[in-house]
Design a protein around this motif. Structure first.
Motif, mmCIF file in Angstrom:
data_model
loop_
_atom_site.group_PDB
_atom_site.id
_atom_site.type_symbol
_atom_site.label_atom_id
_atom_site.label_comp_id
_atom_site.label_asym_id
_atom_site.label_seq_id
_atom_site.Cartn_x
_atom_site.Cartn_y
_atom_site.Cartn_z
ATOM 1 N N VAL A 22 0.844 -1.187 0.000
ATOM 2 C CA VAL A 22 0.000 0.000 0.000
ATOM 3 C C VAL A 22 0.880 1.238 0.000
ATOM 4 O O VAL A 22 0.552 2.246 -0.613
ATOM 5 N N THR A 23 2.038 1.162 0.654
ATOM 6 C CA THR A 23 2.958 2.285 0.728
ATOM 7 C C THR A 23 4.223 1.960 -0.043
ATOM 8 O O THR A 23 4.426 0.846 -0.502
ATOM 9 N N THR A 24 5.105 2.947 -0.152
ATOM 10 C CA THR A 24 6.373 2.719 -0.853
ATOM 11 C C THR A 24 7.356 1.938 0.007
ATOM 12 O O THR A 24 8.273 1.335 -0.508
ATOM 13 N N ASP A 25 7.188 1.947 1.330
ATOM 14 C CA ASP A 25 8.056 1.179 2.219
ATOM 15 C C ASP A 25 7.409 -0.153 2.557
ATOM 16 O O ASP A 25 7.165 -0.469 3.707
ATOM 17 N N CYS A 26 7.148 -0.929 1.557
ATOM 18 C CA CYS A 26 6.438 -2.200 1.737
ATOM 19 C C CYS A 26 7.370 -3.228 2.372
ATOM 20 O O CYS A 26 8.458 -3.472 1.889
ATOM 21 N N GLU A 27 6.921 -3.822 3.431
ATOM 22 C CA GLU A 27 7.691 -4.845 4.129
ATOM 23 C C GLU A 27 7.015 -6.212 4.055
ATOM 24 O O GLU A 27 7.453 -7.148 4.685
ATOM 25 N N SER A 28 5.943 -6.322 3.299
ATOM 26 C CA SER A 28 5.219 -7.590 3.258
ATOM 27 C C SER A 28 5.976 -8.618 2.420
ATOM 28 O O SER A 28 6.796 -8.283 1.587
ATOM 29 N N ARG A 29 5.657 -9.879 2.659
ATOM 30 C CA ARG A 29 6.281 -10.968 1.927
ATOM 31 C C ARG A 29 5.543 -11.211 0.626
ATOM 32 O O ARG A 29 4.364 -10.931 0.497
ATOM 33 N N SER A 30 6.262 -11.794 -0.294
ATOM 34 C CA SER A 30 5.653 -12.182 -1.555
ATOM 35 C C SER A 30 4.897 -13.489 -1.366
ATOM 36 O O SER A 30 5.303 -14.354 -0.596
ATOM 37 N N SER A 31 3.796 -13.628 -2.086
ATOM 38 C CA SER A 31 3.025 -14.867 -1.995
ATOM 39 C C SER A 31 3.507 -15.913 -3.005
ATOM 40 O O SER A 31 2.928 -16.983 -3.095
ATOM 41 N N LEU A 32 4.566 -15.613 -3.728
ATOM 42 C CA LEU A 32 5.128 -16.541 -4.706
ATOM 43 C C LEU A 32 5.858 -17.674 -3.980
ATOM 44 O O LEU A 32 6.606 -17.444 -3.036
ATOM 45 N N SER A 33 5.643 -18.900 -4.410
ATOM 46 C CA SER A 33 6.238 -20.067 -3.756
ATOM 47 C C SER A 33 7.747 -20.101 -3.965
ATOM 48 O O SER A 33 8.266 -19.689 -5.007
ATOM 49 N N ILE A 34 8.445 -20.618 -2.966
ATOM 50 C CA ILE A 34 9.902 -20.746 -3.027
ATOM 51 C C ILE A 34 10.333 -21.741 -4.104
ATOM 52 O O ILE A 34 11.438 -21.678 -4.624
ATOM 53 N N PHE A 35 9.453 -22.634 -4.484
ATOM 54 C CA PHE A 35 9.794 -23.665 -5.465
ATOM 55 C C PHE A 35 9.980 -23.103 -6.877
ATOM 56 O O PHE A 35 10.455 -23.811 -7.756
ATOM 57 N N TRP A 36 9.621 -21.837 -7.102
ATOM 58 C CA TRP A 36 9.890 -21.208 -8.388
ATOM 59 C C TRP A 36 11.386 -21.006 -8.604
ATOM 60 O O TRP A 36 11.833 -20.787 -9.731
ATOM 61 N N GLN A 37 12.179 -21.085 -7.546
ATOM 62 C CA GLN A 37 13.625 -20.912 -7.666
ATOM 63 C C GLN A 37 14.354 -22.213 -7.994
ATOM 64 O O GLN A 37 15.556 -22.189 -8.248
ATOM 65 N N VAL A 38 13.664 -23.324 -8.001
ATOM 66 C CA VAL A 38 14.304 -24.619 -8.243
ATOM 67 C C VAL A 38 15.008 -24.670 -9.613
ATOM 68 O O VAL A 38 16.165 -25.117 -9.680
ATOM 69 N N PRO A 39 14.400 -24.218 -10.716
ATOM 70 C CA PRO A 39 15.115 -24.335 -12.005
ATOM 71 C C PRO A 39 16.443 -23.594 -12.042
ATOM 72 O O PRO A 39 17.432 -24.126 -12.561
#
Length: 122
Positions: A22-39
């Motif tokens: 909502v703000t420019t200082d966003c501290e929230s986590r991404s909802s993207l799964s960690i398994f996208w980094q496997v390749p």
């Protein structure tokens, strides 16, 4: 291929992280799964295995018998020098991408960073 994969995943991660901001200082986590980094990790791991084994085999097969341990040490030294060059590259990117009061590509908050550009540069 691994850096291209990392850049694409980072683009998607930023998209998901910024939709929750909502703000420019966003501290929230991404909802993207960690398994996208496997390749990207599979590609980097496979390339390092083939490179290190081939390099060590080359040094051991081409060195005279009295210099085999020295050639192994030289192989490990070249690996450490690559890590120093990598650190130097990160420092250069931070310096040049954050000049003229413009935020750089690599910041403390990854949601405000542009690591995708860094990966595509690599």
């Amino acid at each position: 291929m691994a850096m291209l994969s990392a850049g694409v995943v980072e683009c998607f991660r930023l998209k998901y992280a910024r939709t929750n901001c909502v703000t420019t200082d966003c501290e929230s986590r991404s909802s993207l799964s960690i398994f996208w980094q496997v390749p990207q990790y599979v590609l980097i791991g496979a390339s390092e295995v083939f490179m290190y084994v081939g390099q060590l085999e080359f040094f051991n097969s081409q060195a005279p018998d009295g210099l085999k341990s020295f050639s192994s040490a030289l192989c490990m030294t070249s690996i450490s020098l690559r890590n120093y060059v990598s650190s130097l590259l990160v420092t250069i990117v931070i310096k040049f991408s954050s000049r003229d009061n413009i935020f750089g590509w690599i910041l403390g908050n990854l949601n405000n960073s542009r690591l995708d550009r860094f990966y595509f540069l690599l």
